[in-house]
Motif scaffolding. Structure first.
Motif, mmCIF file in Angstrom:
data_model
loop_
_atom_site.group_PDB
_atom_site.id
_atom_site.type_symbol
_atom_site.label_atom_id
_atom_site.label_comp_id
_atom_site.label_asym_id
_atom_site.label_seq_id
_atom_site.Cartn_x
_atom_site.Cartn_y
_atom_site.Cartn_z
ATOM 1 N N VAL A 165 -7.316 10.164 9.975
ATOM 2 C CA VAL A 165 -8.388 9.594 9.652
ATOM 3 C C VAL A 165 -8.861 8.378 10.482
ATOM 4 O O VAL A 165 -9.663 8.102 11.124
ATOM 5 C CB VAL A 165 -8.872 9.453 8.251
ATOM 6 N N LEU A 166 -7.570 7.577 10.459
ATOM 7 C CA LEU A 166 -7.724 6.360 10.948
ATOM 8 C C LEU A 166 -7.635 6.528 12.744
ATOM 9 O O LEU A 166 -8.556 6.047 13.379
ATOM 10 C CB LEU A 166 -6.293 5.561 10.877
ATOM 11 N N PHE A 167 -6.925 7.549 13.096
ATOM 12 C CA PHE A 167 -6.726 7.974 14.448
ATOM 13 C C PHE A 167 -8.229 8.389 15.040
ATOM 14 O O PHE A 167 -8.702 7.945 16.084
ATOM 15 C CB PHE A 167 -5.748 9.161 14.849
ATOM 16 N N ALA A 168 -8.936 9.138 14.189
ATOM 17 C CA ALA A 168 -10.260 9.614 14.619
ATOM 18 C C ALA A 168 -11.433 8.650 14.478
ATOM 19 O O ALA A 168 -12.145 8.615 15.428
ATOM 20 C CB ALA A 168 -10.653 10.556 13.274
ATOM 21 N N PHE A 169 -11.057 7.466 13.615
ATOM 22 C CA PHE A 169 -12.153 6.425 13.930
ATOM 23 C C PHE A 169 -11.873 5.755 14.952
ATOM 24 O O PHE A 169 -12.796 5.221 15.763
ATOM 25 C CB PHE A 169 -11.925 5.574 12.535
ATOM 26 N N LEU A 196 -10.359 1.782 5.986
ATOM 27 C CA LEU A 196 -11.400 2.622 5.828
ATOM 28 C C LEU A 196 -10.705 3.927 5.367
ATOM 29 O O LEU A 196 -11.077 4.586 4.213
ATOM 30 C CB LEU A 196 -12.302 3.146 6.920
ATOM 31 N N PRO A 197 -9.527 4.340 5.728
ATOM 32 C CA PRO A 197 -8.774 5.520 5.049
ATOM 33 C C PRO A 197 -8.424 4.978 3.702
ATOM 34 O O PRO A 197 -8.221 6.040 2.811
ATOM 35 C CB PRO A 197 -7.715 5.607 5.904
ATOM 36 N N GLY A 198 -8.121 3.844 3.589
ATOM 37 C CA GLY A 198 -7.751 3.294 2.025
ATOM 38 C C GLY A 198 -8.996 3.573 1.129
ATOM 39 O O GLY A 198 -8.779 4.146 -0.035
ATOM 40 N N ILE A 199 -10.097 3.446 1.503
ATOM 41 C CA ILE A 199 -11.246 3.552 0.794
ATOM 42 C C ILE A 199 -11.464 4.975 0.267
ATOM 43 O O ILE A 199 -11.632 5.249 -0.885
ATOM 44 C CB ILE A 199 -12.474 3.025 1.535
ATOM 45 N N ILE A 200 -11.116 5.857 1.115
ATOM 46 C CA ILE A 200 -11.232 7.406 1.126
ATOM 47 C C ILE A 200 -10.360 7.711 0.181
ATOM 48 O O ILE A 200 -10.871 8.660 -0.914
ATOM 49 C CB ILE A 200 -11.168 8.091 2.445
ATOM 50 N N ALA A 201 -9.303 7.277 0.279
ATOM 51 C CA ALA A 201 -8.000 7.483 -0.511
ATOM 52 C C ALA A 201 -8.110 7.233 -1.988
ATOM 53 O O ALA A 201 -7.910 8.114 -2.906
ATOM 54 C CB ALA A 201 -6.712 7.148 0.005
ATOM 55 N N LEU A 202 -8.679 6.120 -2.043
ATOM 56 C CA LEU A 202 -9.057 5.436 -3.501
ATOM 57 C C LEU A 202 -10.101 6.161 -4.108
ATOM 58 O O LEU A 202 -9.781 6.676 -5.114
ATOM 59 C CB LEU A 202 -9.439 4.021 -3.299
ATOM 60 N N ILE A 239 3.107 15.717 -2.074
ATOM 61 C CA ILE A 239 1.818 15.091 -2.000
ATOM 62 C C ILE A 239 1.517 13.641 -1.126
ATOM 63 O O ILE A 239 0.593 13.471 -0.580
ATOM 64 C CB ILE A 239 1.423 15.015 -3.518
ATOM 65 N N TYR A 240 2.841 12.852 -1.477
ATOM 66 C CA TYR A 240 2.663 11.679 -0.801
ATOM 67 C C TYR A 240 2.602 11.848 0.736
ATOM 68 O O TYR A 240 1.927 11.255 1.461
ATOM 69 C CB TYR A 240 3.782 10.844 -1.358
ATOM 70 N N GLY A 241 3.550 12.744 1.519
ATOM 71 C CA GLY A 241 3.504 12.832 2.714
ATOM 72 C C GLY A 241 2.440 13.364 3.215
ATOM 73 O O GLY A 241 1.782 13.154 4.325
ATOM 74 N N ILE A 242 1.578 14.483 2.538
ATOM 75 C CA ILE A 242 0.419 15.066 2.885
ATOM 76 C C ILE A 242 -0.780 13.905 2.936
ATOM 77 O O ILE A 242 -1.496 13.745 3.934
ATOM 78 C CB ILE A 242 -0.053 16.235 2.026
ATOM 79 N N THR A 243 -0.765 13.056 1.828
ATOM 80 C CA THR A 243 -1.838 12.063 1.771
ATOM 81 C C THR A 243 -1.461 11.031 3.082
ATOM 82 O O THR A 243 -2.536 10.596 3.618
ATOM 83 C CB THR A 243 -1.525 11.147 0.570
ATOM 84 N N LEU A 244 -0.348 10.659 3.193
ATOM 85 C CA LEU A 244 -0.185 9.672 4.696
ATOM 86 C C LEU A 244 -0.626 10.472 5.823
ATOM 87 O O LEU A 244 -1.243 9.790 6.680
ATOM 88 C CB LEU A 244 1.352 9.321 4.713
ATOM 89 N N VAL A 245 -0.374 11.606 6.006
ATOM 90 C CA VAL A 245 -0.812 12.427 7.461
ATOM 91 C C VAL A 245 -2.296 12.258 7.265
ATOM 92 O O VAL A 245 -2.774 12.006 8.388
ATOM 93 C CB VAL A 245 -0.023 13.836 7.378
ATOM 94 N N CYS A 246 -3.047 12.590 6.296
ATOM 95 C CA CYS A 246 -4.366 12.745 6.096
ATOM 96 C C CYS A 246 -4.920 11.004 6.483
ATOM 97 O O CYS A 246 -5.825 11.021 7.153
ATOM 98 C CB CYS A 246 -4.830 13.140 4.837
ATOM 99 N N VAL A 292 0.841 -1.336 -0.019
ATOM 100 C CA VAL A 292 -0.195 0.307 0.024
ATOM 101 C C VAL A 292 0.864 1.267 -0.041
ATOM 102 O O VAL A 292 0.826 2.139 -0.852
ATOM 103 C CB VAL A 292 -0.968 -0.042 1.245
ATOM 104 N N ALA A 293 1.895 1.256 0.874
ATOM 105 C CA ALA A 293 2.752 2.514 1.006
ATOM 106 C C ALA A 293 3.518 2.634 -0.406
ATOM 107 O O ALA A 293 3.618 3.689 -0.669
ATOM 108 C CB ALA A 293 3.862 2.264 2.189
ATOM 109 N N TYR A 294 3.956 1.467 -0.758
ATOM 110 C CA TYR A 294 5.002 1.714 -2.140
ATOM 111 C C TYR A 294 4.049 2.008 -3.263
ATOM 112 O O TYR A 294 4.351 2.915 -4.066
ATOM 113 C CB TYR A 294 5.674 0.309 -2.308
ATOM 114 N N TYR A 295 2.682 1.634 -3.460
ATOM 115 C CA TYR A 295 1.993 1.757 -4.440
ATOM 116 C C TYR A 295 1.358 3.170 -4.579
ATOM 117 O O TYR A 295 1.187 3.737 -5.393
ATOM 118 C CB TYR A 295 0.613 0.743 -4.573
ATOM 119 N N LEU A 296 1.062 3.635 -3.345
ATOM 120 C CA LEU A 296 0.501 5.036 -3.122
ATOM 121 C C LEU A 296 1.589 5.996 -3.765
ATOM 122 O O LEU A 296 1.201 6.745 -4.651
ATOM 123 C CB LEU A 296 0.342 5.448 -1.758
ATOM 124 N N PHE A 297 2.775 6.086 -3.395
ATOM 125 C CA PHE A 297 3.853 6.790 -3.876
ATOM 126 C C PHE A 297 3.806 6.739 -5.372
ATOM 127 O O PHE A 297 3.968 7.675 -6.105
ATOM 128 C CB PHE A 297 5.160 6.632 -3.262
#
Length: 239
Positions: free
Chosen positions: A131-135, A159-165, A120-127, A98-103
């Protein structure tokens, strides 16, 4: 972590009825879907590579294909041994992919410079982490966690993965990118697969086999769609 802890048995799926090696044959064998996804990805990669007359391999794409195959191997180990150590063999390849593919998707498909891709990758990871922490905080506050640890049989982590997708699919749609249909299809398949993962323990009495094997089968298709997107639209010669 002690050796005794690493050898502790894990029983969190309907199909498993004891601590035996072959207590989850369907869950174990459906991991072939990840191997097939990797083979399909390599076949298309090789065909396009040969068609374009390229003499050098695209190592970044090949690494992604290899990682997809490792997901199947790791999950097979978990659904046969079903111990704490094999749970790491299951989880580590998934999240590494997941981490590799995202970048790689950001860099190769969206197409920014390398420096901007990292930003962009760093910002996406933080988001995603936020989201995962909030859930997680919400579930702990509501005291609705079940044996899966989150009220969703352990599916909250995805769930964060779904949102990102879906976010990625929207970006590609706005750009009218040729890959937008592939990513949207992957997002839909992943959503359905998470549904079947979530309900597995809830349907045991009515369906002893459970639904986790559908999570594997659909996730194999999901990974296949991601690889096809990368192979077809993320190659260096296509940019």
């Amino acid at each position: 972590m002690s050796t005794q802890t690493l050898m502790t048995s894990i029983d969190i799926y309907c199909e498993r009825t004891d601590a035996g090696y072959w207590s989850e044959p369907i869950n174990a064998l459906t991991n072939l879907s990840f191997i097939l996804a990797a083979l399909w990805g390599y076949w298309i990669y090789h065909r396009l590579h040969k068609k374009n007359g390229e003499t050098k391999g695209d190592i970044l794409i090949l690494i992604a294909i290899f990682m997809a195959g490792l997901i199947g191997a790791g999950s097979f180990l978990f659904h046969t041994h079903a111990q704490v150590w094999s749970s790491f063999a299951d989880v580590i390849p998934i999240w590494t992919f997941v981490a590799y593919y995202l970048f790689l998707a950001i860099y190769r498909i969206v197409g920014p410079s390398l420096a901007r891709a990292f930003r962009i990758y760093g910002i996406t990871l933080v988001c995603i982490i936020a989201v995962l922490f909030a859930f997680s905080r919400s579930l702990l506050a509501s005291n609705e966690a079940d044996a899966g640890g989150d009220g969703l049989n352990g599916s909250t982590q995805y769930l964060p993965g779904i949102i990102a997708l879906y976010g990625f699919a929207l970006v590609l749609q706005l750009r009218k990118h040729a890959a937008r249909g592939w990513i949207l299809a992957a997002a839909i398949v992943f959503t359905i697969s998470i549904f079947f993962r979530t309900i597995d323990m809830r349907v045991c009495s009515a369906f002893p086999l459970g639904t986790h094997f559908l999570w594997h089968t659909l996730n194999g298709l999901f990974i296949a769609l991601l690889l096809q997107t990368l192979v077809r639209f993320g190659r260096k010669s296509a940019r």
